[in-house]
Design an enzyme around this catalytic site. Structure first.
Site, PDB file in Angstrom:
ATOM      1  N   TYR A 142       0.777  -1.110  -0.119  1.00 57.72           N
ATOM      2  CA  TYR A 142      -0.084   0.037  -0.093  1.00 57.72           C
ATOM      3  C   TYR A 142       0.784   1.254   0.174  1.00 57.72           C
ATOM      4  CZ  TYR A 142      -3.850   3.099   1.063  1.00 57.72           C
ATOM      5  OH  TYR A 142      -5.028   4.122   1.073  1.00 57.72           O
ATOM      6  N   CYS A 143       1.778   1.447   0.978  1.00 48.56           N
ATOM      7  CA  CYS A 143       2.676   2.456   0.944  1.00 48.56           C
ATOM      8  C   CYS A 143       3.359   3.016  -0.211  1.00 48.56           C
ATOM      9  CB  CYS A 143       3.323   2.769   2.375  1.00 48.56           C
ATOM     10  SG  CYS A 143       2.284   2.567   3.967  1.00 48.56           S
TER      11      CYS A 143
END
Ligand SMILES: *[C@@H]1O[C@H](CO)[C@@H](O)[C@H](O)[C@H]1NC(C)=O
Length: 184
Positions: A43-44
Site C-alpha cells: 500500500y505505502c
C-alpha cells in the site's frame, strides 16, 4: 501496486492528450501514507508512487495550462477500511509466513501488530465530505492547490511526522510492546 499505481498511471496517460487539449485538470488520490510509510506491504509504496508520478506530471504539464492536484486523505471509513479483507490482511499475511519467519517473530509479535493495525482502522473518520470537498476544490476552484491533506489525523500527526528527522520519526513510530521473540 497494479491497481493503485500502475492502473492510475495508465488511466492518466491514456486520457492525457484530451486533458492537454482541454487545458484540463488531473486530480490524483494518494494518501498520507504516500508521505509516511507506516506499515509494510504494497500500500505505502503504491501511494509514494502516486506522489512521485503526480509531482513530475505537474511540473511537465504546467506550461500546457494543466493543473495537477494530489489528494492526501488520512484514515477514512471507506469500503476498503470497512472490509473483512482489510481487517484480516495481517492475519492472512501471517498465515502465509514460513515456519522460520513465524519462529523468528513469535506469535506475540503477530497479535500485537494485528491489534495495532485494527486500532488504526478503528480511528477511521466517517466524514468523507472532507475528502470529496477537497476533490471538488481541486476540480473547480480558480486556484487549485497542489496538495490537499484531509482529516485531522493527517494534518496534525502524519504529515508533521513526515517532516521530522528520520531518527525522530523512527523513535515515535517504534512500539515498545512490539518485540520479535528472537530479539534481545
Ligand atoms: C463534514 O465536513 C464538512 C467539511 O467538508 C463540514 O462542513 C461538515 O460539518 C462535517 N460534518 C460533520 C458531521 O462533522
Amino acid at each position: 501496486l497494479n491497481v493503485n499505481l500502475v492502473g492510475l498511471v495508465e488511466v492518466t496517460l491514456s486520457l492525457l492528450p484530451l486533458v492537454r487539449r482541454a487545458r484540463g485538470r488531473v486530480v490524483n488520490v494518494a494518501s498520507v501514507l504516500g508521505r509516511l510509510s507506516l506499515f509494510g506491504g504494497g500500500y505505502c509504496p503504491s501511494k509514494y508512487g502516486v506522489e512521485a508520478f503526480s509531482d513530475s506530471l505537474r511540473r511537465e504539464l504546467r506550461d500546457f495550462g494543466v493543473r495537477v492536484s494530489i489528494i492526501e486523505p488520512g484514515c477514512f471509513r471507506t469500503p476498503l477500511v470497512e472490509s473483512e479483507a482489510a481487517r484480516a490482511s495481517i492475519a492472512c499475511a501471517w498465515s502465509r509466513c514460513s515456519d522460520e519467519v513465524r519462529q523468528a517473530y513469535g506469535h506475540r509479535y503477530f497479535s500485537t501488530y494485528n491489534n495495532n493495525f485494527l486500532r488504526l482502522l478503528s480511528t477511521a473518520n466517517s466524514n468523507l465530505s472532507l475528502v470529496t470537498s477537497a476533490m471538488e476544490h481541486a476540480l473547480t476552484a480558480e486556484h487549485p492547490r497542489t496538495r490537499y491533506t484531509c482529516g485531522l489525523d493527517a494534518k496534525l500527526y502524519y504529515i508533521p511526522l513526515s517532516y521530522m528527522p528520520s531518527s525522530w520519526t523512527d523513535r515515535l513510530l517504534h512500539s515498545s510492546d512490539l518485540k520479535p521473540s528472537g530479539s534481545t
